[in-house]
Design an enzyme around this catalytic site. Structure first.
Site: not given
Ligand code: TPP
Ligand code: MG
Length: 694
Positions: A78, A139-141, A181, A210, A438, A495, A499
C-alpha cells in the site's frame, strides 16, 4: 553504540534531506491528486528507502533486470508511492516483456501525477508484470516478505551452481520492507521460520514498527514481542529507534551485510504520517489523503514550498544519479566484464544462465520422458508425475522444487543420484523441503520463479487452499510457477471429507491466466508436463490422482498429445458424427471410456472427449472447439469427481453432470464411487437418458 562509531556520513545532510522530502511530498501530492492511496507510510519510510537505494543497493537504473542486482521488495505494497518515487527519481528505465531494455523511463512524473489512474505506471500497488523495477507484486500483506525468502533461496542456489573461484557471478542481496500487517499475517511467520532454518544471510527484512494499522493503535491487536520472535527463528535482530536517522539505518544495513549464517531483521521505529501536525501517528495517516490545508502545514514542517506540487528540486535527480546510479553502473560494468571472462572459461554454464534468463529450455530438455504402455491396471497420476519430474530435473539444471512435507506421498522427491537436499550447508540441493507451510511454499515458489528458476511446489490438492493466495499472485505476475497437487479427488477414500477436494478445481479454474490440468492417464501426465515446462509467462496447477488410473491403449484411442489443446476427441463413434458426447477428466476418463464401449455395443453413437484443461481448450480456435464439441450435438454428459460448478458451459442447460454436490465421506474408494455415482453404468445410463432412451 555511540554516534562516533557510525561511519562518516557520505552525503551532505541537506541534499539527503531534500531527496527524502521529495519522496515524501511526491507521495503526499499523488495521493491527494488521486483522492485515494496511502500517504502516511511513504512519509515515514522515505529516509529508509533513500538509504537502502542510495547508499546500499547495487542497482543500475539503466538496466533494472541486470541479473546480479540487489532485489528490493516492498511487502507493505500500500506504500507503493515509495517505489514510484524512487523509480522515478533514479530515472529507472523500462524493459519490455521480451526483456528488451527500452530507453524510456519506467515511471514518469506524469505517471505519478496520474497515480492510481488507468494506464498509469504508478498503479495502486506494486505490479511486477506492469512496471519495470518492481521485483514482486505486493498488496496482500505478508506475501512480499514470504516471496523474498524464495528470492534468497534462489540466490544461494544460483551462487552454488554458477560461481567459480574468482567469479562471483551471483552475490546479490534481497531487501524487503514490511509493516505490522505483514508481521501479523501467518505467511510471514512460515517464511521467516524457514529462512531462519536455512540461515539465509543474503536476506534482510526491515519492519516498520509504527504501532498503527487501519483500526487504530496496535495495542488493540498486536502486542507480541516481534524481536524476540525473530530471535527464536534464528534471525539476527537489529533495532533502529529513529526512522529519520539515516546514518544509523545505513549502519544497521552494513551490519546485515557482514552477518553470516542468519537472515537479518531490522526493527525500525517510525511515525506514520511523519511531519503532519494533525495526522502523524494516527490511523487516518494510513489510508486517507491529507487534505489541502494539512498538506500545506506538513510541507511547512519539512521546510518545503507550501504551494508547490509534484516538485523535484534542482539537484535531486543528479544526486540519485551520482549515488545509486553511479554505484550501480560501475557494479554492472565490472560484472559484465567478469561475465565475459566467465563465458570464456565456462561457456556451458554461461549458456545456461542466458537460457534461464530468457526462460528458455536447454536442448534435449524432453529426452527420456517416459512413454507408458497400455495397462488396464494402470499407473497413479502421482507416480507418473514422479518419473517425469526426475527426468526433467536432470535435463533442466535449474528445474527444482519440493513438497510441504508430503514428498513421499506426492512422489515429488527427486531421487536420482546427486539431486540432493537444499539446506544451509548444501545450497546446491534440488529437493526443497518447505515443511508444513503451504502458503509460504506458494510465495517461495513465486520468489524462485521471479529469480528465473523453474520451480515447483507440491502438496495434497485439498491444501491448495492454503497456498491459493500465492497461486493467484503467480497468475497475476505471469510467472511460470508449477504446483503439483496429488490426491485430486476421492482417491484417498478413508481419509474422508477433510481430505477430499470438491470445489478446488472450479476455484482454480476461475483464476485468470492459471493453467489448471487434470490428466486422465499416465501418458496425459507426461504431456501435461511437456506443455507446462514450455510455458514462459503462465503458472500451472496439476491435479493428479493418488490411485492407479488405467493407461489407455493409444493405438486404439487418440494420442495423449491432444492434451496440448486442452480437450480432444479420445474415442468416437465409427465415422464420427456422434449423437451423445461424454466429457471427462482425470480418474473419470476411463469411466467415460468404459461407458462409451458399452454404448457402442448397444448401437449408440457416442464420443469421449478427454478434457484435462478448460483454460487451454478455451484458447483454441472456435473451429477446433466446435470440432470437439459440435454445437448441434446437445446430448452431453460430463463426469468429474469435483464440484459440478461451471460444467454447464460444456454440457449446456440440457446436459447432465455427474459430479459432486456435497462434500465426500470417509469410506473405501469403491464404496464412495458407488455412493456418489462414479461408475460406468451410471455414466452410460445418463447418456441414454440424454437421448431419451432407457
Ligand atoms: C492480506 C491482507 N489483508 C488485509 C489487507 C488490507 N490492508 C491494507 S493495509 C492494512 C493495514 C496494514 O497495517 P500496517 O502493515 O501496519 O501498515 P501501515 O498502516 O503501518 O503502513 C490492511 C488491513 C491487505 N492488503 N492484505
Ligand atoms: Mg503499521
Amino acid at each position: 553504540m555511540s554516534a562516533k562509531q557510525l561511519a562518516q556520513p557520505r552525503t551532505d545532510a541537506a541534499t539527503a534531506q531534500r531527496c527524502i522530502n521529495t519522496i515524501r511530498t511526491l507521495s503526499i501530492d499523488a495521493v491527494q491528486q488521486a483522492k485515494s492511496g496511502h500517504p502516511g507510510t511513504p512519509m515515514a519510510l522515505a529516509p529508509l528507502v533513500y538509504t537502502i537505494w542510495n547508499r546500499i543497493m547495487r542497482f543500475d537504473p539503466q538496466d533494472p533486470i541486470w541479473l546480479n542486482r540487489d532485489r528490493f521488495v516492498l511487502s507493505n505494497g500500500h506504500a507503493s508511492m515509495l517505489l514510484w518515487s524512487v523509480l522515478h527519481l533514479t530515472q529507472t528505465r523500462a524493459v519490455n516483456a521480451a526483456y528488451e531494455r527500452l530507453g524510456e523511463p519506467s515511471v514518469t512524473l506524469d505517471d505519478i501525477r496520474r497515480f492510481r489512474q488507468i494506464n498509469s505506471k504508478a498503479p495502486g500497488h506494486p505490479e511486477y508484470h506492469w512496471v519495470s523495477g518492481v521485483e514482486a507484486t505486493t498488496g496482500p500483506l505478508g506475501n512480499g516478505v514470504a516471496t523474498s525468502v524464495g528470492m534468497a533461496i534462489a540466490q544461494k542456489w544460483l551462487a552454488n551452481r554458477y560461481n567459480r573461484p574468482g567469479f562471483q557471478i551471483f552475490d546479490y542481496n534481497i531487501y524487503a520492507v514490511c509493516g505490522d500487517g505483514c508481521m501479523m499475517e501467518g505467511v510471514s511467520s512460515e517464511a521467516a521460520s524457514l529462512a531462519g532454518h536455512l540461515g539465509l544471510d543474503n536476506l534482510c527484512w526491515v519492519y516498520d514498527n509504527n504501532h498503527i494499522t487501519i483500526e487504530g493503535n496496535t495495542s488493540i491487536t498486536f502486542t507480541e514481542d516481534v524481536a524476540t520472535r525473530f530471535l527464536a527463528y534464528e534471525w539476527n535482530v537489529l533495532r533502529v529507534g529513529d526512522a529519520n536517522d539515516i546514518d544509523r539505518i545505513e549502519h544497521a544495513l552494513e551490519v546485515f551485510q557482514k552477518t553470516k549464517g542468519r537472515p537479518t531483521l531490522i526493527v525500525l521505529d517510525s511515525h506514520i504520517g511523519y511531519g503532519s501536525p494533525h495526522r502523524q501517528d494516527t490511523p487516518e495517516a494510513h489510508g486517507e489523503p491529507l487534505g489541502d490545508e494539512e498538506i500545506r502545514l506538513t510541507k511547512r514542517s519539512y521546510g518545503w514550498p507550501e504551494d508547490a506540487k509534484f516538485l523535484v528540486p534542482d539537484g535531486v535527480y543528479g544526486h540519485f544519479a551520482a549515488e545509486v546510479g553511479a554505484r550501480g553502473a560501475q557494479a554492472r560494468r565490472e560484472w559484465t566484464e567478469l561475465f565475459a571472462a566467465y563465458r570464456g572459461a565456462y561457456p556451458e554454464l554461461a549458456t545456461e544462465i542466458d537460457l534461464m534468463q530468457r526462460r528458455e529450455l536447454p536442448a534435449g530438455w524432453d529426452r527420456n520422458l517416459p512413454d507408458f504402455p497400455a495397462d488396464p491396471k494402470g499407473v497413479a497420476g502421482r507416480d507418473a508425475s514422479g518419473k517425469v519430474l526426475n527426468v526433467l530435473a536432470q535435463n533442466i539444471p535449474w528445474f527444482l522444487g519440493g513438497s510441504a512435507d508430503l514428498g513421499p506421498s506426492n512422489k515429488t522427491t527427486l531421487t536420482y543420484k546427486g539431486a540432493g537436499d537444499f539446506q544451509a550447508d548444501n545450497s546446491g540441493g534440488k529437493n526443497l523441503h518447505f515443511g508444513i507451510r503451504e502458503h509460504a511454499m506458494g510465495a517461495i515458489v513465486n520468489g524462485l520463479s521471479l529469480s528465473k528458476l523453474r520451480a515447483f511446489g507440491a502438496t495434497f490438492f485439498i491444501f491448495s487452499d492454503y497456498a491459493r493466495p500465492a497461486i493467484r499472485l503467480s497468475a497475476l505476475m505471469e510467472l511460470p510457477a508449477v504446483f503439483v497437487f496429488t490426491h485430486d479427488a476421492m482417491g484417498d477414500g478413508e481419509d474422508g471429507p477433510t481430505h477430499q477436494p470438491v470445489e478446488h478445481l472450479a476455484s482454480l479454474r476461475a483464476i485468470p491466466g492459471l493453467v489448471t490440468l487434470r490428466p486422465g492417464d499416465a501418458n496425459e501426465v507426461v504431456e501435461a508436463y511437456r506443455y507446462i515446462v514450455q510455458l514462459r509467462h503462465q503458472p500451472a496447477v496439476l491435479a493428479l490422482s493418488r490411485q492407479p488410473l488405467p493407461t489407455l491403449d493409444r493405438s486404439r484411442y487418440a494420442p495423449a498429445a491432444g492434451l496440448a489443446r486442452g480437450a480432444y476427441v479420445l474415442a468416437d463413434a465409427p465415422g464420427g458424427n456422434p449423437e451423445v458426447i461424454l466429457i471427462a477428466s482425470g480418474g473419470e476418463l476411463s469411466l467415460a471410456v468404459q461407458a462409451h464401449e458399452k454404448l457402442l455395443g448397444e448401437g449408440i453413437r457416442s464420443r469421449v472427449v478427454s478434457m484435462p484443461s478448460w483454460d487451454i481448450f478455451e484458447h483454441q480456435t472456435q473451429e477446433y472447439r466446435d470440432s470437439v464439441l459440435p454445437p448441434h450435438t446437445k446430448a452431453r454428459v460430463a463426469v468429474e469427481q469435483a464440484s459440478t460448478f461451471g460444467w454447464e458451459r460444456y454440457v449446456g442447460t440440457s446436459g447432465h453432470v455427474i459430479g459432486m454436490r456435497t462434500f465426500g465421506s470417509s469410506a473405501p474408494l469403491k464404496e464412495l464411487q458407488r455412493k456418489f455415482g462414479f461408475e460406468p453404468d451410471q455414466v452410460a445410463a445418463a447418456a441414454k437418458e440424454q437421448l431419451g432412451r432407457r
